[in-house]
Design a protein around this motif. Sequence first.
Motif, PDB file in Angstrom:
ATOM      1  N   SER A 122      12.044   8.053  -6.094  1.00 55.83           N
ATOM      2  CA  SER A 122      11.441   7.929  -7.449  1.00 55.83           C
ATOM      3  C   SER A 122      10.099   7.450  -7.309  1.00 55.83           C
ATOM      4  O   SER A 122      10.000   6.433  -6.513  1.00 55.83           O
ATOM      5  CB  SER A 122      12.233   7.310  -8.375  1.00 55.83           C
ATOM      6  OG  SER A 122      12.310   6.001  -8.107  1.00 55.83           O
ATOM      7  N   ALA A 123       9.261   8.029  -8.130  1.00 58.88           N
ATOM      8  CA  ALA A 123       7.682   7.318  -8.197  1.00 58.88           C
ATOM      9  C   ALA A 123       7.033   7.384  -6.855  1.00 58.88           C
ATOM     10  O   ALA A 123       5.946   6.472  -6.633  1.00 58.88           O
ATOM     11  CB  ALA A 123       7.672   5.954  -8.880  1.00 58.88           C
ATOM     12  N   GLY A 124       7.462   8.072  -5.934  1.00 61.98           N
ATOM     13  CA  GLY A 124       7.056   8.223  -4.506  1.00 61.98           C
ATOM     14  C   GLY A 124       7.345   7.160  -3.605  1.00 61.98           C
ATOM     15  O   GLY A 124       7.059   6.879  -2.428  1.00 61.98           O
ATOM     16  N   PHE A 125       8.554   6.283  -3.902  1.00 55.95           N
ATOM     17  CA  PHE A 125       9.101   5.316  -3.147  1.00 55.95           C
ATOM     18  C   PHE A 125       9.782   6.164  -2.298  1.00 55.95           C
ATOM     19  O   PHE A 125      10.779   6.914  -2.284  1.00 55.95           O
ATOM     20  CB  PHE A 125      10.005   4.407  -3.788  1.00 55.95           C
ATOM     21  CG  PHE A 125       9.282   3.447  -4.970  1.00 55.95           C
ATOM     22  CD1 PHE A 125       8.581   2.536  -4.193  1.00 55.95           C
ATOM     23  CD2 PHE A 125       9.397   3.550  -6.341  1.00 55.95           C
ATOM     24  CE1 PHE A 125       8.062   1.344  -4.951  1.00 55.95           C
ATOM     25  CE2 PHE A 125       8.888   2.876  -6.890  1.00 55.95           C
ATOM     26  CZ  PHE A 125       7.986   1.594  -6.474  1.00 55.95           C
ATOM     27  N   PRO A 126      10.082   5.711  -0.987  1.00 58.02           N
ATOM     28  CA  PRO A 126      10.890   6.222   0.232  1.00 58.02           C
ATOM     29  C   PRO A 126      12.506   6.130  -0.315  1.00 58.02           C
ATOM     30  O   PRO A 126      12.597   5.058  -1.067  1.00 58.02           O
ATOM     31  CB  PRO A 126      10.630   5.326   1.498  1.00 58.02           C
ATOM     32  CG  PRO A 126       9.537   4.509   1.092  1.00 58.02           C
ATOM     33  CD  PRO A 126       9.291   4.537  -0.358  1.00 58.02           C
ATOM     34  N   ALA A 146      -1.328   7.006   1.160  1.00 55.60           N
ATOM     35  CA  ALA A 146      -0.981   8.277   0.240  1.00 55.60           C
ATOM     36  C   ALA A 146       0.271   7.892  -0.596  1.00 55.60           C
ATOM     37  O   ALA A 146       0.390   7.980  -1.762  1.00 55.60           O
ATOM     38  CB  ALA A 146      -0.320   9.242   0.972  1.00 55.60           C
ATOM     39  N   ALA A 147       1.336   6.942  -0.191  1.00 56.11           N
ATOM     40  CA  ALA A 147       2.528   6.473  -0.900  1.00 56.11           C
ATOM     41  C   ALA A 147       2.128   5.549  -1.800  1.00 56.11           C
ATOM     42  O   ALA A 147       2.527   5.433  -3.040  1.00 56.11           O
ATOM     43  CB  ALA A 147       3.529   6.060   0.114  1.00 56.11           C
ATOM     44  N   LEU A 148       1.119   4.493  -1.713  1.00 60.28           N
ATOM     45  CA  LEU A 148       0.621   3.509  -2.588  1.00 60.28           C
ATOM     46  C   LEU A 148      -0.148   4.486  -3.753  1.00 60.28           C
ATOM     47  O   LEU A 148      -0.124   3.863  -4.888  1.00 60.28           O
ATOM     48  CB  LEU A 148      -0.233   2.681  -1.952  1.00 60.28           C
ATOM     49  CG  LEU A 148       0.435   1.641  -0.989  1.00 60.28           C
ATOM     50  CD1 LEU A 148      -0.901   0.611  -0.266  1.00 60.28           C
ATOM     51  CD2 LEU A 148       1.374   0.825  -1.662  1.00 60.28           C
ATOM     52  N   GLY A 149      -0.776   5.418  -3.516  1.00 59.75           N
ATOM     53  CA  GLY A 149      -1.473   6.299  -4.528  1.00 59.75           C
ATOM     54  C   GLY A 149      -0.371   6.946  -5.397  1.00 59.75           C
ATOM     55  O   GLY A 149      -0.527   6.762  -6.509  1.00 59.75           O
TER      56      GLY A 149
END
Length: 191
Positions: free
Chosen positions: A4-8, A73-76
């Motif tokens: 969710s929200a780009g989290f692994p 990229a994940a932080l973005g």
Amino acid sequence: MSGSAGFPQDGARPFTTASGLRRGYEKAAVDSFLAHAREAFETDAVGLLTAAEIRRTAFPVVKGGYRIAQVDAALGRIEDAFAHRERERALAAEGAAAWVEDTRALAQEVLDRLSRPPGHRFRRAGRLHYGYRVDEVDLVADKLARYLETGESLTVEQVRTVAFRLQRGGYREDQVDAVLDAMVEVLLAVG
């Protein structure tokens, strides 16, 4: 990268390791930050972590760390999710008119800075100190100003990934970075 929200996803190895002589972000620092960010997002705790804090997050660079591009990229994506939530909260609490006015005021502040003459948009580092290359910053500043004045195409990712070489007596990095951060806030607010 599908949480969710780009989290692994939990238990998944979040990023690949930099190989060979390449350096990457320290794994423990990244993993700790992601755990904190996930908790803040999932508990929806106001003030525990903000999009601006995510944008300013930095990790030590070490041999055998996570690949920098993957983490960035994940932080973005995570920053985008937090910014969206913050925008929704502000709209609910203040209303659309106040949100638009706040964004307009920030955009005007950035434009006022960028409207200064080339070579004079930011304070300079001392002659013996390094700062960002003036010509490169001025080119980016012109593009940002065109976006603010005319709506010329510009993405958050273009601003997030801009990089400048250094020169003696260049623009002070902290001032340039602050304007880039404000520009990201404007783009996220209108996006």
